[in-house]
Each structure stands twice: as structure tokens, then as C-alpha cells.
Design a protein around this motif. Structure first.
Motif, PDB file in Angstrom:
ATOM      1  N   SER A 127       0.871  -1.172   0.000  1.00  0.00           N
ATOM      2  CA  SER A 127       0.000   0.000   0.000  1.00  0.00           C
ATOM      3  C   SER A 127       0.909   1.223   0.000  1.00  0.00           C
ATOM      4  O   SER A 127       1.612   1.493   0.979  1.00  0.00           O
ATOM      5  CB  SER A 127      -0.888  -0.031   1.250  1.00  0.00           C
ATOM      6  OG  SER A 127      -1.612   1.161   1.330  1.00  0.00           O
ATOM      7  N   ALA A 128       0.919   1.950  -1.127  1.00  0.00           N
ATOM      8  CA  ALA A 128       1.855   3.076  -1.275  1.00  0.00           C
ATOM      9  C   ALA A 128       1.304   4.301  -0.562  1.00  0.00           C
ATOM     10  O   ALA A 128       0.152   4.679  -0.751  1.00  0.00           O
ATOM     11  CB  ALA A 128       2.072   3.373  -2.756  1.00  0.00           C
ATOM     12  N   GLU A 129       2.163   4.893   0.271  1.00  0.00           N
ATOM     13  CA  GLU A 129       1.724   6.010   1.112  1.00  0.00           C
ATOM     14  C   GLU A 129       2.223   7.358   0.603  1.00  0.00           C
ATOM     15  O   GLU A 129       1.963   8.386   1.217  1.00  0.00           O
ATOM     16  CB  GLU A 129       2.249   5.813   2.552  1.00  0.00           C
ATOM     17  CG  GLU A 129       1.921   4.464   3.153  1.00  0.00           C
ATOM     18  CD  GLU A 129       0.793   4.509   4.175  1.00  0.00           C
ATOM     19  OE1 GLU A 129       0.260   5.590   4.448  1.00  0.00           O
ATOM     20  OE2 GLU A 129       0.449   3.420   4.678  1.00  0.00           O
ATOM     21  N   SER A 130       3.018   7.371  -0.486  1.00  0.00           N
ATOM     22  CA  SER A 130       3.501   8.655  -1.010  1.00  0.00           C
ATOM     23  C   SER A 130       3.897   8.473  -2.474  1.00  0.00           C
ATOM     24  O   SER A 130       4.091   7.337  -2.929  1.00  0.00           O
ATOM     25  CB  SER A 130       4.728   9.141  -0.213  1.00  0.00           C
ATOM     26  OG  SER A 130       5.853   8.342  -0.541  1.00  0.00           O
ATOM     27  N   SER A 131       4.054   9.583  -3.175  1.00  0.00           N
ATOM     28  CA  SER A 131       4.439   9.487  -4.593  1.00  0.00           C
ATOM     29  C   SER A 131       5.889   8.994  -4.703  1.00  0.00           C
ATOM     30  O   SER A 131       6.235   8.281  -5.640  1.00  0.00           O
ATOM     31  CB  SER A 131       4.243  10.816  -5.307  1.00  0.00           C
ATOM     32  OG  SER A 131       4.775  11.842  -4.555  1.00  0.00           O
ATOM     33  N   LEU A 132       6.728   9.318  -3.707  1.00  0.00           N
ATOM     34  CA  LEU A 132       8.117   8.828  -3.746  1.00  0.00           C
ATOM     35  C   LEU A 132       8.151   7.301  -3.603  1.00  0.00           C
ATOM     36  O   LEU A 132       8.949   6.619  -4.261  1.00  0.00           O
ATOM     37  CB  LEU A 132       8.941   9.504  -2.638  1.00  0.00           C
ATOM     38  CG  LEU A 132      10.444   9.253  -2.649  1.00  0.00           C
ATOM     39  CD1 LEU A 132      11.067   9.594  -4.005  1.00  0.00           C
ATOM     40  CD2 LEU A 132      11.144  10.028  -1.542  1.00  0.00           C
ATOM     41  N   GLU A 133       7.266   6.769  -2.768  1.00  0.00           N
ATOM     42  CA  GLU A 133       7.192   5.296  -2.650  1.00  0.00           C
ATOM     43  C   GLU A 133       6.806   4.673  -3.991  1.00  0.00           C
ATOM     44  O   GLU A 133       7.342   3.637  -4.373  1.00  0.00           O
ATOM     45  CB  GLU A 133       6.167   4.881  -1.586  1.00  0.00           C
ATOM     46  CG  GLU A 133       6.810   4.571  -0.273  1.00  0.00           C
ATOM     47  CD  GLU A 133       5.858   4.030   0.792  1.00  0.00           C
ATOM     48  OE1 GLU A 133       4.727   3.623   0.487  1.00  0.00           O
ATOM     49  OE2 GLU A 133       6.289   4.030   1.957  1.00  0.00           O
ATOM     50  N   LEU A 134       5.912   5.327  -4.711  1.00  0.00           N
ATOM     51  CA  LEU A 134       5.520   4.796  -6.028  1.00  0.00           C
ATOM     52  C   LEU A 134       6.721   4.808  -6.978  1.00  0.00           C
ATOM     53  O   LEU A 134       6.962   3.844  -7.704  1.00  0.00           O
ATOM     54  CB  LEU A 134       4.366   5.623  -6.614  1.00  0.00           C
ATOM     55  CG  LEU A 134       2.987   5.366  -6.006  1.00  0.00           C
ATOM     56  CD1 LEU A 134       1.983   6.410  -6.473  1.00  0.00           C
ATOM     57  CD2 LEU A 134       2.478   3.968  -6.353  1.00  0.00           C
ATOM     58  N   SER A 169      -7.755  12.171   6.463  1.00  0.00           N
ATOM     59  CA  SER A 169      -8.328  13.508   6.230  1.00  0.00           C
ATOM     60  C   SER A 169      -7.334  14.592   6.648  1.00  0.00           C
ATOM     61  O   SER A 169      -6.387  14.335   7.388  1.00  0.00           O
ATOM     62  CB  SER A 169      -9.665  13.718   6.939  1.00  0.00           C
ATOM     63  OG  SER A 169      -9.469  14.269   8.206  1.00  0.00           O
ATOM     64  N   GLY A 170      -7.604  15.816   6.165  1.00  0.00           N
ATOM     65  CA  GLY A 170      -6.722  16.953   6.451  1.00  0.00           C
ATOM     66  C   GLY A 170      -5.318  16.636   5.990  1.00  0.00           C
ATOM     67  O   GLY A 170      -5.106  15.875   5.043  1.00  0.00           O
ATOM     68  N   SER A 171      -4.361  17.240   6.671  1.00  0.00           N
ATOM     69  CA  SER A 171      -2.962  16.979   6.346  1.00  0.00           C
ATOM     70  C   SER A 171      -2.530  15.745   7.134  1.00  0.00           C
ATOM     71  O   SER A 171      -2.827  15.640   8.318  1.00  0.00           O
ATOM     72  CB  SER A 171      -2.165  18.209   6.764  1.00  0.00           C
ATOM     73  OG  SER A 171      -0.812  17.957   6.615  1.00  0.00           O
ATOM     74  N   SER A 172      -1.869  14.803   6.479  1.00  0.00           N
ATOM     75  CA  SER A 172      -1.579  13.540   7.182  1.00  0.00           C
ATOM     76  C   SER A 172      -0.317  12.884   6.640  1.00  0.00           C
ATOM     77  O   SER A 172      -0.007  13.001   5.454  1.00  0.00           O
ATOM     78  CB  SER A 172      -2.764  12.586   6.985  1.00  0.00           C
ATOM     79  OG  SER A 172      -2.458  11.313   7.489  1.00  0.00           O
ATOM     80  N   GLN A 173       0.392  12.160   7.512  1.00  0.00           N
ATOM     81  CA  GLN A 173       1.531  11.358   7.028  1.00  0.00           C
ATOM     82  C   GLN A 173       1.060  10.074   6.369  1.00  0.00           C
ATOM     83  O   GLN A 173       1.842   9.336   5.807  1.00  0.00           O
ATOM     84  CB  GLN A 173       2.532  11.060   8.155  1.00  0.00           C
ATOM     85  CG  GLN A 173       2.109  10.050   9.191  1.00  0.00           C
ATOM     86  CD  GLN A 173       1.573  10.702  10.440  1.00  0.00           C
ATOM     87  OE1 GLN A 173       0.678  11.552  10.371  1.00  0.00           O
ATOM     88  NE2 GLN A 173       2.118  10.316  11.590  1.00  0.00           N
ATOM     89  N   PHE A 174      -0.246   9.773   6.499  1.00  0.00           N
ATOM     90  CA  PHE A 174      -0.773   8.516   5.953  1.00  0.00           C
ATOM     91  C   PHE A 174      -1.458   8.753   4.612  1.00  0.00           C
ATOM     92  O   PHE A 174      -2.293   9.649   4.482  1.00  0.00           O
ATOM     93  CB  PHE A 174      -1.782   7.887   6.930  1.00  0.00           C
ATOM     94  CG  PHE A 174      -1.224   7.709   8.314  1.00  0.00           C
ATOM     95  CD1 PHE A 174      -0.186   6.816   8.543  1.00  0.00           C
ATOM     96  CD2 PHE A 174      -1.713   8.442   9.372  1.00  0.00           C
ATOM     97  CE1 PHE A 174       0.341   6.659   9.810  1.00  0.00           C
ATOM     98  CE2 PHE A 174      -1.193   8.292  10.646  1.00  0.00           C
ATOM     99  CZ  PHE A 174      -0.158   7.396  10.869  1.00  0.00           C
ATOM    100  N   GLY A 175      -1.102   7.947   3.645  1.00  0.00           N
ATOM    101  CA  GLY A 175      -1.794   7.978   2.363  1.00  0.00           C
ATOM    102  C   GLY A 175      -1.408   9.182   1.507  1.00  0.00           C
ATOM    103  O   GLY A 175      -0.615  10.046   1.903  1.00  0.00           O
ATOM    104  N   ILE A 176      -1.996   9.194   0.306  1.00  0.00           N
ATOM    105  CA  ILE A 176      -1.717  10.266  -0.656  1.00  0.00           C
ATOM    106  C   ILE A 176      -2.987  11.101  -0.775  1.00  0.00           C
ATOM    107  O   ILE A 176      -4.088  10.544  -0.940  1.00  0.00           O
ATOM    108  CB  ILE A 176      -1.316   9.663  -2.027  1.00  0.00           C
ATOM    109  CG1 ILE A 176      -0.065   8.781  -1.851  1.00  0.00           C
ATOM    110  CG2 ILE A 176      -1.102  10.754  -3.062  1.00  0.00           C
ATOM    111  CD1 ILE A 176       0.381   8.035  -3.104  1.00  0.00           C
TER     112      ILE A 176
END
Ligand SMILES: Cc1ncc(COP(=O)(O)O)c(C=O)c1O
Length: 408
Positions: A127-134, A169-176
Motif C-alpha cells: 500500500s503506497a503512502e507517497s508518490s516517492l514510494e511509487l 483527512s486533512g494533512s496527514s503522514q498517511f496515504g496520498i
């Protein structure tokens, strides 16, 4: 009938029993407190309840982070469809169970290159959590000639207000962030990533069924929108979970029937989402499966009165069961369900504080508890300790002895 966490346990001769034996009998036979005991029977019953109540096509994954005790994970693997892992160690525990690796999902922010590489080589879904991980996954896919199986974790715009711990939701370290996803999807089409679908995890410890139902409806809406923008079939929707359990006297258990009905109602919409086979629809649950199945037991080693307050001093403490001490994210400390295991139904005659061995006033396992009269040698049992118990505790604090863990 109000919820009573003791109801799922056998009580015999005034003693709480696990697998037909009282804690004292277990102690004599080598099951030594301070310890955690996990009940196979209760775990199996919880999973059966999920199977009986949720639609038959829903895949149930166990989130190892709730309790990574390897024997317990192996046992659970017999009953669930997959595992969710969030570290190299959890990935190794999951692989060691022998489960089909394509039903393991690696989630969480900050995955190392090595974690990603091992996941890709083992066909674990990521489960990719950022564009850099992708980007890293595309690079690893090209280098290793293994197409990474990927979910994009969406950080939605809606808020999960009723979660004990909000994780979206909002600003988060989780997910894109949802608004960044359309552009990323165009990029994914030209990469070597095999996009299986999408993942939303909005929060943990939710007891309000309507809050879970709301998140799930929103998740399906978002996945439908992104799949049509992607314009290619998907295989998987990971709807998260967050199913909570009651810890404190004011908590009401989750209405699982309502969650089941809502999932059933979502089925026709899921069927309209572009795919070549029935979509793998997953809920990932930790606490709901193991939370009530685990108890923490310690022994009273001293009893004293200080300026009118009675203290029961145990051979355990918050270095084993941080959550029960209130120091794992509780804003106002409340008592977990705490009992004297060998005097379960004795009349209440004392008001006590139960403390551990650590040299800090934070090491409080029960505050102003009304209990039956306890003596040195009696057993303290803390229920609802199966999830985020031992593995979420500062076990090295003060270099005290570790707790034992048993699966029975
Ligand atoms: C992505 C993800 N999945 C699953 C879980 C498991 O949550 P719970 O044990 O409350 O079911 C968590 C918990 O933080 C999580 O972050």
C-alpha cells in the motif's frame, strides 16, 4: 444487558478460568505471571462472528500490529484471508506462517527500500503512502523484473470524527491526498507498477457503527471515481476497518450487524466498479480479533497503606501493559477492566490503587478501584489486553524482567 467483559470467560469456584483452568492452577503448572495469556477459543469466536455477520464475499485480514506474537499469528492465519504488516519483522512473521504471500499487504509510512524490495520479490501487495514510494516501487520493479503489486492509499478529504485514533483527512503522514491521485494515476499507467486498487484507513477504535458505515460509503465513492479516471480494471479495494472494542464502563460494543448490512448495501455499487473478476473487498482488523481474547496477569507482591490509600504492588506494570496505565494516548486516564482473578465474585470491600514495579507514579494499573479484599499472592488480571498490549509497551524500561506470553 449492559456489556460485561467477564461474560466471555468461564468462572469456576470464584476464579477466572482460561481453557478450563484457573490462573492459580495455570501458575502451578508453569504458566508464570507476569504474563499475557491469549485464548484461541475467543479469537476463533470473534472471527466466526465476523464471518457470520459480514457479507460472505468480504475478505478478512488480520493486522499483525495489534499483536505480533508468532504463535497467535499462525493460529489466526488458519481463519482469515490475509495479513496486514507494517515492518520487516511483521513481514517475516507473516511469511513464516506459510500463507500465500499475495494475500499479505505491507502498509505504513516510511517503508525502507529494503522492505519494499523484499515485499516486491515475495509478491506481497504494497500500500503506497507517497508518490516517492511509487517512484521507488517502479525503480525496484524495473531492476528486479518483478512487477510490484500496489494499492494506492488514499488520504480522503472527509473526517472520521468518531475514531479513538483518526488516521485520515486533512494533512496527514498517511496515504496520498485524494486531489493528487488523478495525476499520479496517469503516471502509474506508464510505469511497471501493477495497480491492484485502492486502500483507505480512516481510523482505529471506532465503536459507532454509523461512523464506520459512513467511511465505507465514502471509500467506495472515491474508489469508483478513481477507477473510472484510471480507466483500467482494478482487483482490490481495501476498506480499512477500525472496528473498536469496549474498554471502559461507559463504552457500548460496536453494532456489527449494522456494519454488515451497510457492506451488503454497498455490494451493488462495488459491482459497477471496473474489474475483470469479482473485486477483492478487504477489511483489515487487529483489535477486534484479538483485543478481548488476551488477558494480562500479574501477582500481588506487597500491600501497604499510605496516608489512607491502600496500594497493591504487583510484579508487573506499565512496562508490560502500557495501555492499561493510561499512557498510550489516553487524554483522561480511565481504568481498564481489572479484577482479582482468584476472587472474581467476592464482595467488594476495599478501594485500592494497583501499581507496578517501576519507579514512576505513571505506573498505575488501577486507580481508586473498588475490589474484594486482596492479599499478597493473589492474582491481578487485566482484561481487553490482547491488542496493543505487550508489543506497545516499553519493555526495556528499568530493565525489569520481561513478561511471558502464552497461547491456550
Ligand atoms: C493501516 C492500518 N490497518 C489496520 C490497523 C489496525 O487497527 P485496529 O487494530 O484498530 O483494528 C491500523 C492501526 O493503526 C492501521 O494503521
Amino acid at each position: 444487558m449492559p456489556y460485561n467483559p467477564l461474560d466471555i470467560f468461564e468462572i469456576r469456584d470464584n476464579a477466572l478460568c482460561i481453557s478450563g483452568k484457573s490462573i492459580a492452577e495455570l501458575d502451578y503448572s508453569g504458566i508464570k505471571p507476569p504474563c499475557y495469556i491469549y485464548s484461541k477459543k475467543i479469537v476463533a469466536e470473534k472471527i466466526k462472528l465476523l464471518r457470520d455477520t459480514l457479507p460472505k464475499n468480504i475478505k478478512i485480514h488480520y493486522s499483525i500490529k495489534a499483536n505480533p506474537f508468532p504463535a497467535l499469528v499462525s493460529f489466526i492465519t488458519n481463519y482469515v484471508d490475509g495479513l496486514e504488516v507494517s515492518s520487516m519483522a511483521e513481514m517475516k512473521i507473516a511469511l513464516a506462517t506459510g500463507i500465500d504471500s499475495s494475500s499479505i499487504c505491507l502498509t505504513g509510512p516510511g517503508k525502507s527500500y529494503e522492505e519494499l524490495e523484499i515485499a516486491v520479490k515475495n509478491n506481497i501487495v504494497i500500500s503506497a503512502e507517497s508518490s516517492l514510494e511509487l517512484l521507488r516501487l517502479d525503480e525496484i520493479g524495473t531492476e528486479t523484473m518483478h512487477k510490484p503489486s500496489v494499492l494506492i492509499r488514499i488520504n480522503p478529504t472527509y473526517t472520521q470524527k468518531r475514531a479513538g485514533m483518526k488516521m485520515a483527512s486533512g494533512s496527514s503522514q498517511f496515504g496520498i491526498d485524494a486531489e493528487q491521485i488523478p495525476e499520479l494515476l496517469n503516471w502509474v499507467k506508464d510505469s511497471c507498477i501493477d495497480l491492484h486498487g485502492f486502500h483507505v484507513y480512516s481510523g482505529s477504535q471506532i465503536l459507532d457503527a454509523e461512523a464506520i458505515n459512513f467511511s465505507q460509503r465514502k471509500t467506495i465513492e472515491l474508489v469508483k471515481q478513481f477507477t473510472s479516471e484510471y480507466n483500467k480494471p482494478i482487483k482490490t479495494i481495501n476498506m480499512g476497518g477500525g472496528f473498536g472494542i469496549p474498554y471502559f464502563s461507559k463504552h457500548t460494543p460496536l453494532d456489527l450487524n449494522s456494519v454488515g448490512k451497510n457492506m451488503q448495501a454497498l455490494s451493488p455499487t462495488i459491482e459497477t466498479i471496473r474489474s475483470e473478476q469479482p473485486i477483492n473487498t478487504i477489511v483489515e482488523l487487529g483489535r477486534y480479533i484479538v483485543g478481548e481474547a488476551g488477558i494480562y496477569v500479574c501477582k500481588i507482591v506487597d500491600k501497604k497503606i499510605s496516608r489512607g490509600k491502600t496500594y497493591l504492588i504487583t510484579n508487573g506494570g506499565m512496562h508490560h501493559q502500557l495501555a492499561a496505565s493510561g499512557n498510550l494516548g489516553q487524554r483522561n486516564r480511565k481504568n481498564f477492566p481489572v479484577y482479582i482473578a482468584n476472587k472474581i465474585n467476592s464482595p467488594v470491600t476495599e478501594v485500592v490503587n494497583i501499581v507496578g514495579k517501576l519507579c514512576t507514579p505513571l505506573d498505575l494499573l488501577g486507580d481508586t478501584l473498588e475490589l474484594s479484599r486482596a492479599e499478597v499472592g493473589d492474582y491481578i488480571v487485566i482484561l481487553q489486553s490482547g491488542a496493543y498490549g505487550y508489543s506497545a509497551s516499553p519493555i526495556n524500561f528499568l530493565s525489569q524482567p520481561k513478561a511471558n506470553e502464552y497461547l491456550m
